[in-house]
Design a protein around this motif. Sequence first.
Motif, PDB file in Angstrom:
ATOM      1  N   LEU A  59      -6.400  -3.662  -3.065  1.00  0.00           N
ATOM      2  CA  LEU A  59      -5.046  -3.405  -3.565  1.00  0.00           C
ATOM      3  C   LEU A  59      -4.079  -4.478  -3.071  1.00  0.00           C
ATOM      4  O   LEU A  59      -3.267  -5.012  -3.832  1.00  0.00           O
ATOM      5  CB  LEU A  59      -4.596  -2.024  -3.091  1.00  0.00           C
ATOM      6  N   MET A  60      -4.207  -4.827  -1.783  1.00  0.00           N
ATOM      7  CA  MET A  60      -3.309  -5.834  -1.210  1.00  0.00           C
ATOM      8  C   MET A  60      -3.509  -7.184  -1.900  1.00  0.00           C
ATOM      9  O   MET A  60      -2.547  -7.839  -2.298  1.00  0.00           O
ATOM     10  CB  MET A  60      -3.563  -5.957   0.286  1.00  0.00           C
ATOM     11  N   PHE A  61      -4.797  -7.588  -2.046  1.00  0.00           N
ATOM     12  CA  PHE A  61      -5.046  -8.882  -2.667  1.00  0.00           C
ATOM     13  C   PHE A  61      -4.618  -8.886  -4.131  1.00  0.00           C
ATOM     14  O   PHE A  61      -4.221  -9.919  -4.657  1.00  0.00           O
ATOM     15  CB  PHE A  61      -6.525  -9.263  -2.541  1.00  0.00           C
ATOM     16  N   SER A  62      -4.681  -7.719  -4.789  1.00  0.00           N
ATOM     17  CA  SER A  62      -4.251  -7.689  -6.182  1.00  0.00           C
ATOM     18  C   SER A  62      -2.747  -7.870  -6.296  1.00  0.00           C
ATOM     19  O   SER A  62      -2.251  -8.256  -7.348  1.00  0.00           O
ATOM     20  CB  SER A  62      -4.679  -6.385  -6.845  1.00  0.00           C
ATOM     21  N   SER A  63      -2.027  -7.593  -5.199  1.00  0.00           N
ATOM     22  CA  SER A  63      -0.593  -7.846  -5.255  1.00  0.00           C
ATOM     23  C   SER A  63      -0.277  -9.301  -4.924  1.00  0.00           C
ATOM     24  O   SER A  63       0.770  -9.813  -5.292  1.00  0.00           O
ATOM     25  CB  SER A  63       0.149  -6.932  -4.279  1.00  0.00           C
TER      26      SER A  63
ATOM     27  N   ALA B  24      -7.019   2.147  10.727  1.00  0.00           N
ATOM     28  CA  ALA B  24      -5.870   2.822  10.118  1.00  0.00           C
ATOM     29  C   ALA B  24      -4.631   1.933  10.186  1.00  0.00           C
ATOM     30  O   ALA B  24      -3.869   1.826   9.207  1.00  0.00           O
ATOM     31  CB  ALA B  24      -5.615   4.153  10.828  1.00  0.00           C
ATOM     32  N   VAL B  25      -4.443   1.240  11.326  1.00  0.00           N
ATOM     33  CA  VAL B  25      -3.295   0.343  11.458  1.00  0.00           C
ATOM     34  C   VAL B  25      -3.414  -0.809  10.459  1.00  0.00           C
ATOM     35  O   VAL B  25      -2.431  -1.200   9.810  1.00  0.00           O
ATOM     36  CB  VAL B  25      -3.196  -0.172  12.916  1.00  0.00           C
ATOM     37  N   ALA B  26      -4.641  -1.332  10.309  1.00  0.00           N
ATOM     38  CA  ALA B  26      -4.854  -2.433   9.369  1.00  0.00           C
ATOM     39  C   ALA B  26      -4.537  -1.996   7.942  1.00  0.00           C
ATOM     40  O   ALA B  26      -3.943  -2.750   7.162  1.00  0.00           O
ATOM     41  CB  ALA B  26      -6.301  -2.931   9.461  1.00  0.00           C
ATOM     42  N   ILE B  27      -4.899  -0.758   7.602  1.00  0.00           N
ATOM     43  CA  ILE B  27      -4.589  -0.238   6.264  1.00  0.00           C
ATOM     44  C   ILE B  27      -3.077  -0.179   6.074  1.00  0.00           C
ATOM     45  O   ILE B  27      -2.541  -0.591   5.033  1.00  0.00           O
ATOM     46  CB  ILE B  27      -5.231   1.154   6.079  1.00  0.00           C
ATOM     47  N   ALA B  28      -2.373   0.299   7.121  1.00  0.00           N
ATOM     48  CA  ALA B  28      -0.920   0.393   7.028  1.00  0.00           C
ATOM     49  C   ALA B  28      -0.306  -0.992   6.849  1.00  0.00           C
ATOM     50  O   ALA B  28       0.600  -1.190   6.020  1.00  0.00           O
ATOM     51  CB  ALA B  28      -0.368   1.071   8.275  1.00  0.00           C
ATOM     52  N   ILE B  29      -0.821  -1.994   7.608  1.00  0.00           N
ATOM     53  CA  ILE B  29      -0.281  -3.353   7.497  1.00  0.00           C
ATOM     54  C   ILE B  29      -0.518  -3.899   6.086  1.00  0.00           C
ATOM     55  O   ILE B  29       0.371  -4.518   5.475  1.00  0.00           O
ATOM     56  CB  ILE B  29      -0.925  -4.258   8.560  1.00  0.00           C
ATOM     57  N   ALA B  30      -1.721  -3.638   5.551  1.00  0.00           N
ATOM     58  CA  ALA B  30      -2.034  -4.124   4.203  1.00  0.00           C
ATOM     59  C   ALA B  30      -1.075  -3.520   3.188  1.00  0.00           C
ATOM     60  O   ALA B  30      -0.624  -4.201   2.260  1.00  0.00           O
ATOM     61  CB  ALA B  30      -3.478  -3.775   3.841  1.00  0.00           C
ATOM     62  N   LEU B  31      -0.729  -2.252   3.377  1.00  0.00           N
ATOM     63  CA  LEU B  31       0.215  -1.611   2.451  1.00  0.00           C
ATOM     64  C   LEU B  31       1.604  -2.227   2.566  1.00  0.00           C
ATOM     65  O   LEU B  31       2.292  -2.427   1.558  1.00  0.00           O
ATOM     66  CB  LEU B  31       0.292  -0.102   2.737  1.00  0.00           C
ATOM     67  N   VAL B  32       1.999  -2.554   3.815  1.00  0.00           N
ATOM     68  CA  VAL B  32       3.308  -3.185   4.007  1.00  0.00           C
ATOM     69  C   VAL B  32       3.337  -4.536   3.305  1.00  0.00           C
ATOM     70  O   VAL B  32       4.303  -4.882   2.609  1.00  0.00           O
ATOM     71  CB  VAL B  32       3.603  -3.332   5.519  1.00  0.00           C
ATOM     72  N   ILE B  33       2.231  -5.298   3.445  1.00  0.00           N
ATOM     73  CA  ILE B  33       2.165  -6.609   2.789  1.00  0.00           C
ATOM     74  C   ILE B  33       2.248  -6.448   1.269  1.00  0.00           C
ATOM     75  O   ILE B  33       2.964  -7.173   0.580  1.00  0.00           O
ATOM     76  CB  ILE B  33       0.869  -7.343   3.188  1.00  0.00           C
ATOM     77  N   ALA B  34       1.498  -5.452   0.733  1.00  0.00           N
ATOM     78  CA  ALA B  34       1.506  -5.244  -0.717  1.00  0.00           C
ATOM     79  C   ALA B  34       2.903  -4.884  -1.204  1.00  0.00           C
ATOM     80  O   ALA B  34       3.376  -5.387  -2.225  1.00  0.00           O
ATOM     81  CB  ALA B  34       0.509  -4.138  -1.088  1.00  0.00           C
ATOM     82  N   THR B  35       3.590  -3.998  -0.434  1.00  0.00           N
ATOM     83  CA  THR B  35       4.944  -3.612  -0.821  1.00  0.00           C
ATOM     84  C   THR B  35       5.877  -4.820  -0.798  1.00  0.00           C
ATOM     85  O   THR B  35       6.668  -5.030  -1.720  1.00  0.00           O
ATOM     86  CB  THR B  35       5.483  -2.542   0.143  1.00  0.00           C
ATOM     87  N   GLY B  36       5.749  -5.626   0.273  1.00  0.00           N
ATOM     88  CA  GLY B  36       6.599  -6.808   0.387  1.00  0.00           C
ATOM     89  C   GLY B  36       6.369  -7.764  -0.764  1.00  0.00           C
ATOM     90  O   GLY B  36       7.317  -8.334  -1.315  1.00  0.00           O
ATOM     91  N   SER B  37       5.107  -7.916  -1.140  1.00  0.00           N
ATOM     92  CA  SER B  37       4.798  -8.838  -2.220  1.00  0.00           C
ATOM     93  C   SER B  37       5.346  -8.338  -3.555  1.00  0.00           C
ATOM     94  O   SER B  37       5.850  -9.123  -4.370  1.00  0.00           O
ATOM     95  CB  SER B  37       3.282  -9.027  -2.296  1.00  0.00           C
ATOM     96  N   MET B  38       5.288  -7.024  -3.775  1.00  0.00           N
ATOM     97  CA  MET B  38       5.856  -6.481  -5.011  1.00  0.00           C
ATOM     98  C   MET B  38       7.372  -6.628  -5.008  1.00  0.00           C
ATOM     99  O   MET B  38       7.995  -6.863  -6.040  1.00  0.00           O
ATOM    100  CB  MET B  38       5.501  -4.994  -5.167  1.00  0.00           C
TER     101      MET B  38
END
Lengths: 67, 263
Positions: B172-176, B242-256
């Motif tokens: 998901l992160m890389f797709s963003s 779990a922390v890595a998942i949260a960071i990936a979500l933050v990155i995806a949100t930032g990229s969007m």
Amino acid sequence: MDVLSNTKVISLIAPLFLIQLLLIVIALIVLFKAERTRGPKWLWVIIILFGNLLGSIAFFLFGRRSV
Amino acid sequence: MTKWLILFRKEWLEMIRSYKIVWLPISFIVLGASQPIATYFMPDILSSAGNMPEGAIISLPTPKPFEVLASSLQQFGVIGLLLIALSNMSALSLERSSGTAAMILVKPVSFVSFVTAKWAAILSLSMVSFLFGYSAAWYYTIALFDSVRWLEVLLSAMLFALWLGFVGTLALMFSSLIRSAAAAAFSALATAALLSIVSSTLPFKQVWNPGRLPTLAAGSLDTAQHINNSSLSVWLTAIVTAVAIAIALVIATGSMRSRPSDV
């Protein structure tokens, strides 16, 4: 490991085949109902029929063109 | 919260329309069930496969039930991972290029709920598919071999589900970040492969490495191995993941947020 009788083995494996068949049938229905696909339709029929599990997955992933 | 639920429902609708809700569980079930069956019939398959010298005797030791389950986990770790990465590869980039992201995000919807609703929908479907598949593997292992204690199965399922969730979030992160869907799927799989190779080859112990999770999951099936794995290090790995998942979500949100649309 006990030796299983033939009918028992078949009754164990049958659900697996049925569920694969279900996926193939669904893929074919979706293919025939689709207006446009990526690539010719007859090719997808061959891929779905002969590539069984992976073929239908490939169709769902790559074959459908979103309108 | 109601906005989030609406977005969540929209994601489910999309998964129904794209038939993902059909093929992902079915392929996991077939994947999980075929491993015990193939193991059970392996002597027959080998003897009928031909090109064996006359009079050759093959004697394979009957695998222990937990080994059969561990080998179906291995199947999930290769093909299941591939399916999850492929099904998530264009999750955010497609929204961006088709313009739906721009359409939705001009409304008072936060970027966070947009991304997390998508993430939650994708992961819940992946988890359900994995649980179906693993239950099928468990069922066939019991039917063809012997029983495995449910506590160990549950523990290994949770550890492995965490690993699948981690890779799904990576996709998901890389797709963003990446426009090309194939490149996104490849990056997610390459990261996962790299982590698990690093965890198994480097000589020192890596508690921080999520790549340990599949090994831990397979190991937790084996009762004899429990002593070697302290539960503290397992917990640490789970928390890091779990922390890595949260960071990936933050990155995806930032990229969007920085680039909601391709146009």
